[in-house]
Each structure stands twice: as structure tokens, then as C-alpha cells.
Design an enzyme around this catalytic site. Structure first.
Site, PDB file in Angstrom:
ATOM      1  N   PHE A 134       4.150  -4.674  -5.510  1.00  0.00           N
ATOM      2  CA  PHE A 134       3.142  -3.987  -4.687  1.00  0.00           C
ATOM      3  C   PHE A 134       2.355  -4.933  -3.787  1.00  0.00           C
ATOM      4  O   PHE A 134       1.359  -4.535  -3.200  1.00  0.00           O
ATOM      5  CB  PHE A 134       2.166  -3.221  -5.600  1.00  0.00           C
ATOM      6  CG  PHE A 134       2.824  -2.157  -6.430  1.00  0.00           C
ATOM      7  CD1 PHE A 134       3.166  -0.932  -5.872  1.00  0.00           C
ATOM      8  CD2 PHE A 134       3.119  -2.379  -7.764  1.00  0.00           C
ATOM      9  CE1 PHE A 134       3.788   0.047  -6.632  1.00  0.00           C
ATOM     10  CE2 PHE A 134       3.740  -1.400  -8.539  1.00  0.00           C
ATOM     11  CZ  PHE A 134       4.078  -0.189  -7.972  1.00  0.00           C
ATOM     12  N   LEU A 135       2.772  -6.212  -3.705  1.00  0.00           N
ATOM     13  CA  LEU A 135       1.953  -7.172  -2.951  1.00  0.00           C
ATOM     14  C   LEU A 135       1.879  -6.824  -1.459  1.00  0.00           C
ATOM     15  O   LEU A 135       2.751  -6.148  -0.922  1.00  0.00           O
ATOM     16  CB  LEU A 135       2.510  -8.588  -3.117  1.00  0.00           C
ATOM     17  CG  LEU A 135       3.878  -8.952  -2.518  1.00  0.00           C
ATOM     18  CD1 LEU A 135       3.814  -9.229  -1.025  1.00  0.00           C
ATOM     19  CD2 LEU A 135       4.432 -10.147  -3.243  1.00  0.00           C
ATOM     20  N   LYS A 136       0.791  -7.324  -0.832  1.00  0.00           N
ATOM     21  CA  LYS A 136       0.639  -7.167   0.619  1.00  0.00           C
ATOM     22  C   LYS A 136       1.001  -8.495   1.278  1.00  0.00           C
ATOM     23  O   LYS A 136       0.582  -9.559   0.801  1.00  0.00           O
ATOM     24  CB  LYS A 136      -0.821  -6.861   0.990  1.00  0.00           C
ATOM     25  CG  LYS A 136      -1.368  -5.580   0.414  1.00  0.00           C
ATOM     26  CD  LYS A 136      -2.816  -5.360   0.851  1.00  0.00           C
ATOM     27  CE  LYS A 136      -3.837  -6.307   0.251  1.00  0.00           C
ATOM     28  NZ  LYS A 136      -3.959  -6.336  -1.200  1.00  0.00           N
ATOM     29  N   ALA A 237      -8.429   5.171  11.044  1.00  0.00           N
ATOM     30  CA  ALA A 237      -7.516   5.623  12.102  1.00  0.00           C
ATOM     31  C   ALA A 237      -7.086   4.416  12.929  1.00  0.00           C
ATOM     32  O   ALA A 237      -7.840   3.458  13.070  1.00  0.00           O
ATOM     33  CB  ALA A 237      -8.223   6.639  12.984  1.00  0.00           C
ATOM     34  N   GLY A 242       3.198   0.535  10.490  1.00  0.00           N
ATOM     35  CA  GLY A 242       4.367  -0.238  10.897  1.00  0.00           C
ATOM     36  C   GLY A 242       4.727  -1.194   9.788  1.00  0.00           C
ATOM     37  O   GLY A 242       4.604  -0.856   8.619  1.00  0.00           O
ATOM     38  N   CYS A 245       7.826  -2.501   5.481  1.00  0.00           N
ATOM     39  CA  CYS A 245       8.095  -1.638   4.319  1.00  0.00           C
ATOM     40  C   CYS A 245       7.830  -0.139   4.530  1.00  0.00           C
ATOM     41  O   CYS A 245       8.659   0.681   4.153  1.00  0.00           O
ATOM     42  CB  CYS A 245       7.296  -2.126   3.116  1.00  0.00           C
ATOM     43  SG  CYS A 245       7.949  -3.682   2.467  1.00  0.00           S
ATOM     44  N   LYS A 248      10.608   1.995   6.378  1.00  0.00           N
ATOM     45  CA  LYS A 248      11.888   2.081   5.655  1.00  0.00           C
ATOM     46  C   LYS A 248      11.722   2.842   4.335  1.00  0.00           C
ATOM     47  O   LYS A 248      12.592   3.594   3.936  1.00  0.00           O
ATOM     48  CB  LYS A 248      12.499   0.689   5.451  1.00  0.00           C
ATOM     49  CG  LYS A 248      12.024  -0.089   4.240  1.00  0.00           C
ATOM     50  CD  LYS A 248      12.818  -1.386   4.070  1.00  0.00           C
ATOM     51  CE  LYS A 248      12.206  -2.307   3.034  1.00  0.00           C
ATOM     52  NZ  LYS A 248      12.180  -1.811   1.676  1.00  0.00           N
TER      53      LYS A 248
END
Ligand SMILES: NC(=O)c1ccc[n+]([C@@H]2O[C@H](COP(=O)([O-])OP(=O)(O)OC[C@H]3O[C@@H](n4cnc5c(N)ncnc54)[C@H](O)[C@@H]3O)[C@@H](O)[C@H]2O)c1
Length: 262
Positions: A134-136, A237, A242, A245, A248
Site C-alpha cells: 500500500f506504499l505511496k 478536487a 493519474g 497504479c 491500471k
């Protein structure tokens, strides 16, 4: 006691650079961490799978799962690694899928590894598990060392024991390792990304509506973000979602649902 980790890639250039401390991605803090652990022999890099899994008890598959033409996740890289593991393993292994993969992938990995072991007339024991990431990007080290939670799907006590040992230092902050069955772990990752993508898309729709009727989306955001059931995160907002991840994974969950008649 710590863990000795061997990193395998088929990209020789990447591996040679990593040995020199050259990191192929932008990730604050990673260069120092890699150099420090490489010098202390806790971390190694190789293109040789036999060497990489020798005496290992756990093996993470973390290769790419790009979208196929129809939006489904392309599993060729995951299954190719699984095949190589089956051809080269010499001892018990828990084979953990870390890549983001659709439901049923761990079972495909199990079948491919078993097929290769059978070709070798080997009765080696192994388990599969699903451990989505779950990493950013840009915050990977912090997310890895202090995760909100670790999700693990497994049907084996032996695998659970090994994974518990691996992750124990990362959950000293009290955040949980959440164990579940393998399909639930696989679907959790897609659900998380689909939910986050939904929050962004929803707020963008409300922002468009605000513009038409003369309201301010930032005021609306503050107004709803204070509601505990909604929360303040991921409701800004903007231009839309994009990155590598969300697009897809949203396509892949739609495709998987479609394939399962939903
Ligand atoms: N990047 C992220 O922030 C992130 C976050 C969560 C989950 N994920 C998931 O993790 C997976 C990997 O993502 P990534 O961004 O690291 O991909 P990436 O394309 O940057 O890296 C994949 C690596 O796998 C290597 N590889 C391909 N086939 C191989 C094989 N047979 N043996 C050994 N190595 C092989 C490639 O050479 C490449 O270096 C994906 O499923 C992605 O959805 C990524």
C-alpha cells in the site's frame, strides 16, 4: 535479529547500479538506506535466482503487472518468476505475491511452482501467500517502516509464522497485521485503490457542479471532511487521478468483476 535480504532483477544494468548505490527511482532516504545495508552485508543484489533464494525462507514476487490490451493485469512477469522459483528452489519457501494482482493469482503461482517441481520429481514443500503493498511513491520508506496495516492472505500456519517474524518490527507501533484468506487479501488492494480513485473522481464531479451553481468546492470539502464517517483525506478536487497504479488497478478490478459475471 535482523533479516538478510537478497534482491533479484533480470535487468543487469539495474543490479550493477544498485551495487554501486545508484537507485533507479526517486525515493527520499532510499540511497542511504541501501548503501548502509549493502556495506553491512544485510542486503545484496543479483541476477541469479538460484543464488537469491538459496537458504531463504520467504520470497516476495514484486514485478510489474501492467494492463493488458483489455485492461486486465498482465501476469506474464509474475508467472515467469514463479516458474523460475519452481525450477531453482532447494528448500521450503513461502512464496509471497507483493505485486498488485487479480483474485486467483496466488493459486496460479502455486500451480506453476508445483508444475516445475513435478518436472524435477521433487517433493519439496512450499506455501503461497498474498501480501499487497500500500506504499505511496515518494513516501515509501515511511510507509514501509510505519504501515497503517499489513494485509496478509494465507492458508498455512507455517507461512504465517514466517511472515509474523518478518513483519514484527514494523508493527511495534500497534498497527495490525491483518490475516485473512488469500482471495480476500488479493481483492483488498484493488478495493483500496478503487475506493481512493472513487473519492477523487467524486469530488471532481462535485467541483464541476459547484462551478455551475457558484459554490466553492474547498468550503464544501471542509464541510464534509469534518464528518467522521467521511474524513478529511483524499477529497481534494484536482485534475483527476493519474500515476502508475490507479488507472491500471481501476481497469483491472472492472475486468476481474466482468470476468466473474458482475
Ligand atoms: N510503485 C508503487 O508505488 C507500487 C505501490 C504498490 C504496489 N505496486 C505494485 O508493485 C508491482 C511492481 O511495481 P513497480 O513500480 O516496482 O514496477 P517496476 O516496473 O518499476 O519494477 C519491476 C521490476 O521487475 C523486474 N522483473 C521483471 N521480470 C522479472 C523476472 N522474471 N525476475 C526478476 N525481476 C523481474 C523488472 O526488470 C523491473 O525492474 C506492481 O504490481 C505494482 O502495481 C507498486
Amino acid at each position: 535479529m535482523g533479516v538478510v535480504t537478497s534482491c533479484l532483477d533480470i535487468d543487469e544494468n539495474k543490479i550493477n547500479n544498485l551495487k554501486k548505490g545508484i537507485i533507479p527511482i526517486w525515493e527520499p532516504g532510499l540511497e542511504n538506506m541501501v548503501k548502509r545495508n549493502y556495506e553491512k552485508n544485510r542486503l545484496s543484489f543479483t541476477t541469479d535466482i538460484a543464488e537469491s533464494i538459496e537458504n531463504a525462507s520467504a520470497c516476495f514476487i514484486a514485478v510489474g503487472t501492467p494492463p493488458d490490451e483489455d485492461g486486465s493485469a498482465d501476469l506474464q512477469y509474475v508467472l515467469s518468476v514463479a516458474r523460475e522459483i519452481g525450477r531453482n528452489m532447494q528448500n521450503y519457501l513461502v512464496i509471497i505475491t507483493k505485486s498488485t494482482v487479480p483474485i486467483g493469482t496466488a493459486e496460479k503461482v502455486r500451480a506453476v511452482v508445483q508444475e516445475e517441481l513435478s518436472k524435477r520429481n521433487s517433493d519439496l514443500d512450499f506455501d503461497v501467500a498474498s501480501n499487497p503493498e500500500f506504499l505511496k511513491e515518494g513516501d515509501a520508506i515511511e510507509d514501509c517502516l510505519h504501515p497503517d496495516r499489513i494485509v496478509v492472505g494465507t492458508d498455512s500456519d507455517k507461512a504465517k509464522e514466517i511472515i509474523d517474524r518478518l513483519y514484527k518490527p514494523f508493527v511495534l507501533n500497534g498497527h495490525p497485521i491483518i490475516y485473512m484468506d488469500i482471495p480476500s487479501a488479493e481483492i483488498t488492494k484493488y478495493t483500496a485503490n478503487a475506493m481512493l480513485a472513487t473519492k477523487i473522481s467524486f469530488m471532481n464531479d462535485i467541483a464541476n457542479f459547484c462551478e455551475i451553481v457558484g459554490a466553492d468546492i474547498n468550503s464544501v470539502r471542509k464541510g464534509i471532511g469534518t464528518d467522521k464517517r467521511i474524513g478529511p483525506y483524499f477529497i481534494y478536487a484536482g485534475t483527476g487521478y493519474g500515476g502508475s497504479c490507479f488507472p491500471k488497478d481501476v481497469k483491472a478490478i472492472i475486468k476481474t468483476a466482468d470476468e466473474n459475471g458482475y
